[in-house]
Motif scaffolding. Structure first.
Motif, PDB file in Angstrom:
ATOM      1  N   VAL A 134       0.814  -1.215   0.000  1.00  0.00           N
ATOM      2  CA  VAL A 134       0.000   0.000   0.000  1.00  0.00           C
ATOM      3  C   VAL A 134       0.849   1.267   0.000  1.00  0.00           C
ATOM      4  CG1 VAL A 134      -1.786   1.296   1.238  1.00  0.00           C
ATOM      5  CG2 VAL A 134      -1.882  -1.205   1.182  1.00  0.00           C
ATOM      6  N   VAL A 135       1.786   1.359   0.935  1.00  0.00           N
ATOM      7  CA  VAL A 135       2.566   2.592   1.078  1.00  0.00           C
ATOM      8  C   VAL A 135       3.604   2.746  -0.028  1.00  0.00           C
ATOM      9  CG1 VAL A 135       4.134   3.893   2.572  1.00  0.00           C
ATOM     10  CG2 VAL A 135       2.207   2.649   3.567  1.00  0.00           C
ATOM     11  N   VAL A 136       4.376   1.685  -0.277  1.00  0.00           N
ATOM     12  CA  VAL A 136       5.458   1.767  -1.265  1.00  0.00           C
ATOM     13  C   VAL A 136       4.959   2.120  -2.669  1.00  0.00           C
ATOM     14  CG1 VAL A 136       7.235   0.426  -2.480  1.00  0.00           C
ATOM     15  CG2 VAL A 136       7.067   0.315   0.005  1.00  0.00           C
ATOM     16  N   PRO A 137       3.877   1.480  -3.188  1.00  0.00           N
ATOM     17  CA  PRO A 137       3.394   1.861  -4.527  1.00  0.00           C
ATOM     18  C   PRO A 137       3.006   3.336  -4.624  1.00  0.00           C
ATOM     19  CG  PRO A 137       2.447  -0.237  -3.884  1.00  0.00           C
ATOM     20  CD  PRO A 137       3.130   0.310  -2.671  1.00  0.00           C
ATOM     21  N   GLN A 138       2.388   3.872  -3.581  1.00  0.00           N
ATOM     22  CA  GLN A 138       2.003   5.277  -3.601  1.00  0.00           C
ATOM     23  C   GLN A 138       3.221   6.189  -3.506  1.00  0.00           C
ATOM     24  OE1 GLN A 138      -1.710   6.329  -1.387  1.00  0.00           O
ATOM     25  NE2 GLN A 138      -1.549   4.255  -0.597  1.00  0.00           N
ATOM     26  N   ALA A 139       4.180   5.797  -2.673  1.00  0.00           N
ATOM     27  CA  ALA A 139       5.408   6.591  -2.542  1.00  0.00           C
ATOM     28  C   ALA A 139       6.205   6.564  -3.851  1.00  0.00           C
ATOM     29  CB  ALA A 139       6.258   6.046  -1.394  1.00  0.00           C
TER      30      ALA A 139
END
Length: 244
Positions: free
Chosen positions: A141-146
């Motif tokens: 969740v976090v890494v793809p958005q970052a």
């Protein structure tokens, strides 16, 4: 005598391209891999709670980012062998690559840090609430958005690294610019304009390719950001219900 010989310029390009694959591409690829590792570690220190590590990470980044790349390159090439004479036997490409790694690590750490901090903390909370573990929430969740947020800066960094390799000729590295200088010397400066325009065209094409690749990755990441996150949250929710 022609002011600008287009045919000669075109004939020089094939002589410059091999140096791109033999030196420039190798330096940039190595820098991306190694620099990403050290950049990630620096970013962790900046985001961590340890004040000492956070202070050291920011201090190192500030010093390196405030120094022109050519100064760093000269310090490495002329300074390190004074303390470690055995380094005089190393290929000059290693000094260029080391300089790029140091610079890229600091820049990547800032890109990673700012991208992570741009993600709303509720994203992690929502992921945990549907049954994802912290590592799963971070990775899915976090890494793809970052990554989507960091992409433009990553593209600019990659272009910058390719262009900075041109300074390798100052220590005798035979990259595109180094090869261009050798060809120019062999021609006794008779076609210096054509030779350097040919080199500029190669850098220009490479920059356009990187920009195009970055643009395509942004589109893919945007679609994944819009639809993929929901799917992962639903999947995590289903897994939680199944365990229950």
């Amino acid at each position: 005598m022609k002011l600008f010989d287009v045919e000669y310029m075109v004939s020089v390009i094939p002589r410059l391209i091999p140096s791109f694959f033999e030196v420039t591409l190798l330096c940039v690829a190595t820098t991306l891999v190694v620099g990403s590792i050290f950049g990630f570690l620096l970013a962790l220190c900046k985001l961590g709670k340890n004040r000492v590590l956070r202070g050291v990470a920011y201090a190192v980044t500030d010093v390196i980012r405030s120094m022109p790349f050519i100064v760093m390159l000269f310090l490495l090439y002329y300074g390190l062998p004074k303390f470690f004479p055995a380094l005089n036997a190393l290929n000059k490409v290693y000094f260029l690559t080391l300089g790029l790694i140091i610079f890229a690590s600091c820049r990547l750490s800032e890109i990673m840090r700012s991208a992570y901090e741009a993600i709303d903390k509720t994203q992690m909370e929502a992921s945990l609430s549907v049954g994802l573990t912290p590592p799963q929430a971070l990775w899915h969740v976090v890494v793809p958005q970052a990554f989507y947020i960091a992409l433009p800066n990553l593209g600019n960094l990659l272009v910058g690294m390719v262009l900075e390799t041109a300074l390798g000729f100052t220590i005798g590295v035979y990259d595109i610019m180094g090869t261009a200088r050798v060809i120019n010397a062999n021609e006794y400066g008779a076609h210096n304009m054509e030779i350097y325009v040919a080199a500029a065209l190669i850098y220009w094409v490479i920059s356009l390719l990187i920009a195009g690749l970055t643009s395509q990755l942004e589109k893919v990441a945007k679609k994944d950001r819009q639809g993929g996150g929901r799917k992962r949250l639903l999947k995590g929710s289903e897994q939680k219900e199944g365990v229950a």
